[in-house]
Enzyme design. Structure first.
Site, PDB file in Angstrom:
ATOM      1  N   ASN A 122       0.843  -0.999   0.069  1.00  0.00           N
ATOM      2  CA  ASN A 122       0.048  -0.111   0.276  1.00  0.00           C
ATOM      3  C   ASN A 122       0.750   1.381   0.158  1.00  0.00           C
ATOM      4  O   ASN A 122       2.056   1.430   0.759  1.00  0.00           O
ATOM      5  CB  ASN A 122      -0.832   0.030   1.382  1.00  0.00           C
ATOM      6  CG  ASN A 122      -1.834   1.175   0.790  1.00  0.00           C
ATOM      7  OD1 ASN A 122      -2.180   1.419   0.267  1.00  0.00           O
ATOM      8  ND2 ASN A 122      -2.129   1.911   2.235  1.00  0.00           N
ATOM      9  N   HIS A 154       1.186   5.013   1.449  1.00  0.00           N
ATOM     10  CA  HIS A 154      -0.095   6.136   2.405  1.00  0.00           C
ATOM     11  C   HIS A 154       0.945   7.471   2.187  1.00  0.00           C
ATOM     12  O   HIS A 154       1.913   7.704   2.490  1.00  0.00           O
ATOM     13  CB  HIS A 154      -0.001   6.132   3.484  1.00  0.00           C
ATOM     14  CG  HIS A 154      -0.973   6.098   4.564  1.00  0.00           C
ATOM     15  ND1 HIS A 154      -2.179   6.927   4.575  1.00  0.00           N
ATOM     16  CD2 HIS A 154      -0.834   7.424   5.279  1.00  0.00           C
ATOM     17  CE1 HIS A 154      -2.787   7.525   5.620  1.00  0.00           C
ATOM     18  NE2 HIS A 154      -1.726   7.907   6.249  1.00  0.00           N
ATOM     19  N   GLU A 167      -4.093  -4.171  10.593  1.00  0.00           N
ATOM     20  CA  GLU A 167      -3.647  -3.306  11.335  1.00  0.00           C
ATOM     21  C   GLU A 167      -3.943  -2.021  10.498  1.00  0.00           C
ATOM     22  O   GLU A 167      -2.976  -2.344   8.833  1.00  0.00           O
ATOM     23  CB  GLU A 167      -2.905  -2.655  12.747  1.00  0.00           C
ATOM     24  CG  GLU A 167      -3.157  -1.248  13.722  1.00  0.00           C
ATOM     25  CD  GLU A 167      -3.758  -1.664  14.567  1.00  0.00           C
ATOM     26  OE1 GLU A 167      -4.553  -0.847  14.538  1.00  0.00           O
ATOM     27  OE2 GLU A 167      -3.922  -3.337  14.684  1.00  0.00           O
ATOM     28  N   LEU A 168      -4.830  -0.566  10.563  1.00  0.00           N
ATOM     29  CA  LEU A 168      -4.519   0.577   9.368  1.00  0.00           C
ATOM     30  C   LEU A 168      -3.436   0.738   8.723  1.00  0.00           C
ATOM     31  O   LEU A 168      -3.015   1.389  10.022  1.00  0.00           O
ATOM     32  CB  LEU A 168      -5.782   0.723   9.577  1.00  0.00           C
ATOM     33  CG  LEU A 168      -6.058   2.265   8.646  1.00  0.00           C
ATOM     34  CD1 LEU A 168      -6.839   1.142   7.121  1.00  0.00           C
ATOM     35  CD2 LEU A 168      -6.635   3.109   8.796  1.00  0.00           C
TER      36      LEU A 168
HETATM   37  C1  GRF Z   1      -2.879   9.380  -3.180  1.00  0.00           C
HETATM   38  O1  GRF Z   1      -1.906  10.116  -2.706  1.00  0.00           O
HETATM   39  C2  GRF Z   1      -2.319   7.807  -2.649  1.00  0.00           C
HETATM   40  O2  GRF Z   1      -1.775   7.994  -1.257  1.00  0.00           O
HETATM   41  C3  GRF Z   1      -3.763   8.400  -0.912  1.00  0.00           C
HETATM   42  O3  GRF Z   1      -4.668   8.387  -2.900  1.00  0.00           O
HETATM   43  C4  GRF Z   1      -4.101   9.161  -3.444  1.00  0.00           C
HETATM   44  C5  GRF Z   1      -4.843   8.392  -4.905  1.00  0.00           C
HETATM   45  O4  GRF Z   1      -3.825   9.119  -6.052  1.00  0.00           O
HETATM   46  N1  GRF Z   1      -3.950   7.138  -0.536  1.00  0.00           N
HETATM   47  P1  GRF Z   1      -4.369   8.419  -7.296  1.00  0.00           P
HETATM   48  O5  GRF Z   1      -5.518   7.558  -7.533  1.00  0.00           O
HETATM   49  O6  GRF Z   1      -3.315   7.388  -7.819  1.00  0.00           O
HETATM   50  O7  GRF Z   1      -4.498   9.442  -8.577  1.00  0.00           O
END
Ligand code: GRF
Length: 197
Positions: free
Chosen positions: A108, A110, A144-145
């Site tokens: 993921n 973040h 865990e998130l």
């Molecule tokens: C990104 O900032 C990602 O980290 C977040 O949501 C946004 C997604 O943007 N969780 P995209 O759809 O990849 O343009």
């Protein structure tokens, strides 16, 4: 044999595009599926334009029944036989049962320097706290998130005149550098942490 990568999105999919476009040439992986939880996710057209198979598993018919949603998700993923799943702006919380099936193979991104600012509104919270540095993190997904072993981080300075939007835009540029760089290493079997300046 190339690693097969499924990318899960909810929105515009700019991280998905960065990942998909990086998987060419001697890259050890190839995109095999872009899956969204809504047919209005803008990233779906970008995936189709790249010739990547797409799927939609809508969460709305399953409101209040996360395992039912995840059952459909699991079936769509199994059909694509991914070695690696990249969550890229996928805005659904996943249950422990689902995560444990893919643990060690699901990444993921973040938009914060984890462990700081798990969850939503990361940039507003970082500005509010007076942080001088912000950034993004790629990590392995655990139940865990926004937890789980960190595979890489990229940092940006916070400017005095930053707004939530300006900071988000600068961090997003780094997301587009970091996620492909981490995926390339991960697909090649490297799990050490990558810190981009
Ligand atoms: C990104 O900032 C990602 O980290 C977040 O949501 C946004 C997604 O943007 N969780 P995209 O759809 O990849 O343009």
């Amino acid at each position: 044999m190339s690693k097969r990568v499924a990318i899960l999105i909810s929105g515009g999919g700019s991280n998905m595009v960065a990942l998909a476009d990086s998987m060419t040439g001697d890259h050890p992986a190839r995109p095999v599926l872009v899956l969204a939880n809504s047919d209005s996710a803008g990233g779906l057209d970008k995936a189709r334009a790249r010739g990547i198979p797409t799927a939609v598993v809508d969460h709305r018919p399953h409101r209040g029944d996360r395992p039912a949603f995840e059952g459909e998700l699991q079936a769509a993923l199994e059909a694509a036989r991914p070695d690696i799943i990249c969550l890229a702006g996928f805005m659904r919380v996943l249950t422990e049962g689902f995560v444990s099936r893919w643990q060690g193979r699901m990444l993921n991104i973040h938009p914060s320097l984890l462990p700081k600012y798990r969850g939503l509104h990361t940039h507003a919270r970082a500005l509010e706290a007076g942080e001088t540095e912000a950034g993004c993190t790629v990590h392995l997904v655990t139940p865990e998130l926004d937890d789980g072993p960190i595979l890489g981080q990229a940092r940006v300075p916070v400017r005095a005149d930053d707004t939530e939007d300006s900071l988000a835009a600068r961090v997003l540029e780094q997301e587009h550098r970091l996620y492909p760089a981490v995926l390339r290493r991960f697909a090649g079997g490297e799990t050490g942490r990558l810190d981009l300046p």
